[in-house]
Each structure stands twice: as structure tokens, then as C-alpha cells.
Design a protein around this motif. Structure first.
Motif, PDB file in Angstrom:
ATOM      1  N   ILE A   1     -50.819 -15.277   0.319  1.00 43.20           N
ATOM      2  CA  ILE A   1     -49.567 -15.513   1.026  1.00 43.20           C
ATOM      3  C   ILE A   1     -48.463 -14.662   0.420  1.00 43.20           C
ATOM      4  O   ILE A   1     -47.687 -14.043   1.152  1.00 43.20           O
ATOM      5  CB  ILE A   1     -49.214 -17.014   1.005  1.00 43.20           C
ATOM      6  N   HIS A   2     -48.390 -14.620  -0.910  1.00 50.71           N
ATOM      7  CA  HIS A   2     -47.333 -13.843  -1.566  1.00 50.71           C
ATOM      8  C   HIS A   2     -47.445 -12.363  -1.206  1.00 50.71           C
ATOM      9  O   HIS A   2     -46.446 -11.719  -0.894  1.00 50.71           O
ATOM     10  CB  HIS A   2     -47.411 -14.009  -3.095  1.00 50.71           C
ATOM     11  N   PHE A   3     -48.644 -11.836  -1.261  1.00 47.97           N
ATOM     12  CA  PHE A   3     -48.869 -10.437  -0.919  1.00 47.97           C
ATOM     13  C   PHE A   3     -48.365 -10.147   0.492  1.00 47.97           C
ATOM     14  O   PHE A   3     -47.612  -9.197   0.719  1.00 47.97           O
ATOM     15  CB  PHE A   3     -50.375 -10.121  -1.026  1.00 47.97           C
ATOM     16  N   GLY A   4     -48.752 -10.985   1.441  1.00 40.47           N
ATOM     17  CA  GLY A   4     -48.382 -10.801   2.839  1.00 40.47           C
ATOM     18  C   GLY A   4     -46.885 -10.896   3.084  1.00 40.47           C
ATOM     19  O   GLY A   4     -46.342 -10.227   3.960  1.00 40.47           O
ATOM     20  N   GLU A   5     -46.207 -11.720   2.306  1.00 41.91           N
ATOM     21  CA  GLU A   5     -44.758 -11.848   2.457  1.00 41.91           C
ATOM     22  C   GLU A   5     -44.018 -10.633   1.914  1.00 41.91           C
ATOM     23  O   GLU A   5     -42.948 -10.287   2.401  1.00 41.91           O
ATOM     24  CB  GLU A   5     -44.257 -13.099   1.739  1.00 41.91           C
ATOM     25  N   TYR A   6     -44.575 -10.008   0.918  1.00 38.84           N
ATOM     26  CA  TYR A   6     -43.878  -8.897   0.279  1.00 38.84           C
ATOM     27  C   TYR A   6     -44.207  -7.530   0.876  1.00 38.84           C
ATOM     28  O   TYR A   6     -43.531  -6.557   0.582  1.00 38.84           O
ATOM     29  CB  TYR A   6     -44.120  -8.902  -1.234  1.00 38.84           C
ATOM     30  N   VAL A   7     -45.223  -7.436   1.708  1.00 34.49           N
ATOM     31  CA  VAL A   7     -45.509  -6.163   2.386  1.00 34.49           C
ATOM     32  C   VAL A   7     -44.320  -5.749   3.254  1.00 34.49           C
ATOM     33  O   VAL A   7     -43.807  -4.631   3.112  1.00 34.49           O
ATOM     34  CB  VAL A   7     -46.826  -6.218   3.188  1.00 34.49           C
ATOM     35  N   PRO A   8     -43.807  -6.629   4.135  1.00 38.40           N
ATOM     36  CA  PRO A   8     -42.629  -6.219   4.915  1.00 38.40           C
ATOM     37  C   PRO A   8     -41.399  -5.994   4.039  1.00 38.40           C
ATOM     38  O   PRO A   8     -40.569  -5.133   4.322  1.00 38.40           O
ATOM     39  CB  PRO A   8     -42.390  -7.369   5.888  1.00 38.40           C
ATOM     40  N   PHE A   9     -41.287  -6.759   2.956  1.00 38.42           N
ATOM     41  CA  PHE A   9     -40.162  -6.591   2.036  1.00 38.42           C
ATOM     42  C   PHE A   9     -40.178  -5.185   1.438  1.00 38.42           C
ATOM     43  O   PHE A   9     -39.152  -4.488   1.428  1.00 38.42           O
ATOM     44  CB  PHE A   9     -40.233  -7.656   0.933  1.00 38.42           C
ATOM     45  N   GLY A  10     -41.320  -4.747   0.946  1.00 39.84           N
ATOM     46  CA  GLY A  10     -41.437  -3.403   0.380  1.00 39.84           C
ATOM     47  C   GLY A  10     -41.197  -2.324   1.420  1.00 39.84           C
ATOM     48  O   GLY A  10     -40.569  -1.300   1.146  1.00 39.84           O
ATOM     49  N   PHE A  11     -41.690  -2.548   2.642  1.00 40.60           N
ATOM     50  CA  PHE A  11     -41.469  -1.617   3.744  1.00 40.60           C
ATOM     51  C   PHE A  11     -39.970  -1.453   3.993  1.00 40.60           C
ATOM     52  O   PHE A  11     -39.453  -0.331   4.086  1.00 40.60           O
ATOM     53  CB  PHE A  11     -42.172  -2.146   4.999  1.00 40.60           C
ATOM     54  N   LEU A  12     -39.261  -2.571   4.094  1.00 43.42           N
ATOM     55  CA  LEU A  12     -37.829  -2.526   4.387  1.00 43.42           C
ATOM     56  C   LEU A  12     -37.010  -1.960   3.224  1.00 43.42           C
ATOM     57  O   LEU A  12     -36.018  -1.255   3.451  1.00 43.42           O
ATOM     58  CB  LEU A  12     -37.336  -3.921   4.775  1.00 43.42           C
ATOM     59  N   ILE A  13     -37.410  -2.253   1.995  1.00 41.26           N
ATOM     60  CA  ILE A  13     -36.712  -1.674   0.831  1.00 41.26           C
ATOM     61  C   ILE A  13     -36.860  -0.158   0.856  1.00 41.26           C
ATOM     62  O   ILE A  13     -35.880   0.576   0.680  1.00 41.26           O
ATOM     63  CB  ILE A  13     -37.278  -2.255  -0.492  1.00 41.26           C
ATOM     64  N   SER A  14     -38.073   0.331   1.073  1.00 37.61           N
ATOM     65  CA  SER A  14     -38.300   1.783   1.120  1.00 37.61           C
ATOM     66  C   SER A  14     -37.518   2.427   2.258  1.00 37.61           C
ATOM     67  O   SER A  14     -36.932   3.497   2.093  1.00 37.61           O
ATOM     68  CB  SER A  14     -39.794   2.084   1.296  1.00 37.61           C
ATOM     69  N   ARG A  15     -37.508   1.771   3.391  1.00 34.66           N
ATOM     70  CA  ARG A  15     -36.771   2.300   4.540  1.00 34.66           C
ATOM     71  C   ARG A  15     -35.277   2.393   4.229  1.00 34.66           C
ATOM     72  O   ARG A  15     -34.633   3.400   4.514  1.00 34.66           O
ATOM     73  CB  ARG A  15     -37.005   1.401   5.750  1.00 34.66           C
ATOM     74  N   ALA A  16     -34.735   1.342   3.640  1.00 32.11           N
ATOM     75  CA  ALA A  16     -33.308   1.338   3.298  1.00 32.11           C
ATOM     76  C   ALA A  16     -32.991   2.420   2.266  1.00 32.11           C
ATOM     77  O   ALA A  16     -31.996   3.140   2.397  1.00 32.11           O
ATOM     78  CB  ALA A  16     -32.905  -0.039   2.764  1.00 32.11           C
ATOM     79  N   LEU A  17     -33.826   2.541   1.245  1.00 35.47           N
ATOM     80  CA  LEU A  17     -33.607   3.563   0.217  1.00 35.47           C
ATOM     81  C   LEU A  17     -33.665   4.962   0.820  1.00 35.47           C
ATOM     82  O   LEU A  17     -32.876   5.837   0.456  1.00 35.47           O
ATOM     83  CB  LEU A  17     -34.654   3.438  -0.890  1.00 35.47           C
ATOM     84  N   ASN A  18     -34.588   5.183   1.723  1.00 36.65           N
ATOM     85  CA  ASN A  18     -34.729   6.490   2.349  1.00 36.65           C
ATOM     86  C   ASN A  18     -33.525   6.813   3.240  1.00 36.65           C
ATOM     87  O   ASN A  18     -33.092   7.960   3.301  1.00 36.65           O
ATOM     88  CB  ASN A  18     -36.029   6.566   3.143  1.00 36.65           C
ATOM     89  N   LYS A  19     -32.998   5.807   3.916  1.00 36.28           N
ATOM     90  CA  LYS A  19     -31.821   6.020   4.769  1.00 36.28           C
ATOM     91  C   LYS A  19     -30.589   6.325   3.929  1.00 36.28           C
ATOM     92  O   LYS A  19     -29.749   7.125   4.316  1.00 36.28           O
ATOM     93  CB  LYS A  19     -31.550   4.797   5.654  1.00 36.28           C
ATOM     94  N   ILE A  20     -30.479   5.679   2.776  1.00 32.23           N
ATOM     95  CA  ILE A  20     -29.328   5.892   1.891  1.00 32.23           C
ATOM     96  C   ILE A  20     -29.379   7.275   1.259  1.00 32.23           C
ATOM     97  O   ILE A  20     -28.368   7.966   1.162  1.00 32.23           O
ATOM     98  CB  ILE A  20     -29.284   4.808   0.787  1.00 32.23           C
ATOM     99  N   ASN A  21     -30.559   7.690   0.804  1.00 29.62           N
ATOM    100  CA  ASN A  21     -30.695   8.952   0.075  1.00 29.62           C
ATOM    101  C   ASN A  21     -31.966   9.658   0.534  1.00 29.62           C
ATOM    102  O   ASN A  21     -33.030   9.457  -0.025  1.00 29.62           O
ATOM    103  CB  ASN A  21     -30.732   8.691  -1.429  1.00 29.62           C
ATOM    104  N   GLN A  22     -31.855  10.512   1.536  1.00 22.00           N
ATOM    105  CA  GLN A  22     -33.036  11.184   2.075  1.00 22.00           C
ATOM    106  C   GLN A  22     -33.539  12.295   1.161  1.00 22.00           C
ATOM    107  O   GLN A  22     -34.603  12.846   1.403  1.00 22.00           O
ATOM    108  CB  GLN A  22     -32.748  11.713   3.476  1.00 22.00           C
ATOM    109  N   GLY A  23     -32.811  12.627   0.121  1.00 29.51           N
ATOM    110  CA  GLY A  23     -33.265  13.642  -0.815  1.00 29.51           C
ATOM    111  C   GLY A  23     -34.200  13.085  -1.873  1.00 29.51           C
ATOM    112  O   GLY A  23     -34.713  13.822  -2.714  1.00 29.51           O
ATOM    113  N   LEU A  24     -34.450  11.789  -1.839  1.00 30.18           N
ATOM    114  CA  LEU A  24     -35.314  11.133  -2.815  1.00 30.18           C
ATOM    115  C   LEU A  24     -36.760  11.564  -2.593  1.00 30.18           C
ATOM    116  O   LEU A  24     -37.250  11.570  -1.467  1.00 30.18           O
ATOM    117  CB  LEU A  24     -35.187   9.617  -2.624  1.00 30.18           C
ATOM    118  N   SER A  25     -37.430  11.950  -3.661  1.00 22.42           N
ATOM    119  CA  SER A  25     -38.838  12.346  -3.528  1.00 22.42           C
ATOM    120  C   SER A  25     -39.695  11.123  -3.207  1.00 22.42           C
ATOM    121  O   SER A  25     -39.281   9.979  -3.439  1.00 22.42           O
ATOM    122  CB  SER A  25     -39.329  12.998  -4.820  1.00 22.42           C
TER     123      SER A  25
END
Length: 87
Positions: A1-25
Motif C-alpha cells: 500500500i505504501h509503495f502504491g501511494e508514493y508512486v504518484p507522489f514521486g511522479f508529481l514531485i518530479s513533474r513539479a521540479l522539472n517545471k520549476i527548473n528545466q535545466g536540471l539533469s
């Protein structure tokens, strides 16, 4: 259950970070996603130690962190695929 709950969380964190700073490797994006996911998982487990009937378990935090990394990796793969298609 924990794994499944955090998959979308990690997806959204990465998406937000990429939108903020697209120069990030890609590597940096995943590292920051991992750090933020671990911090959130640890905070969540700490909070649970104060809730009656719940406990703090490092196995749950580990599953959360792995789920967050998988979610971040899914976002990165989708982003790279879309970026290649646009060329």
C-alpha cells in the motif's frame, strides 16, 4: 500500500521540479525527488507514532521511498519520450 501511494507522489514531485527548473539533469531530478520523498516518508512515519493504533516502521518509509523513485522514474521516462517525439 505504501509503495502504491508514493508512486504518484514521486511522479508529481518530479513533474513539479522539472517545471520549476528545466535545466536540471535527469540524475539531479531523480536525486532531489529521492531526497524529498525520503524526508516526507520519515515525517509521515514520525507523525504516525503519535496516532493511536499506528506505529513508526522503517519498512514503511523504505517502501514509500522506493515508490517515490519509481514514480519519479516513470515521469522522467514519459518526459523524455515526449521530448524525443517533439523533435
Amino acid at each position: 500500500i505504501h509503495f502504491g501511494e508514493y508512486v504518484p507522489f514521486g511522479f508529481l514531485i518530479s513533474r513539479a521540479l522539472n517545471k520549476i527548473n528545466q535545466g536540471l539533469s535527469s540524475r539531479s531530478l531523480l536525486m532531489v525527488t529521492l531526497i524529498l520523498t525520503i524526508l516526507h516518508a520519515m515525517g509521515d512515519e514520525f507523525h504516525q507514532s503519535f496516532v493511536p493504533g499506528r506505529s513508526c516502521d522503517w519498512h514503511d518509509a523504505l517502501a514509500d521511498s522506493i515508490g517515490g523513485m519509481v514514480g519519479g522514474s516513470i515521469y522522467l521516462a514519459q518526459y523524455m519520450k515526449t521530448k524525443l517525439r517533439q523533435r
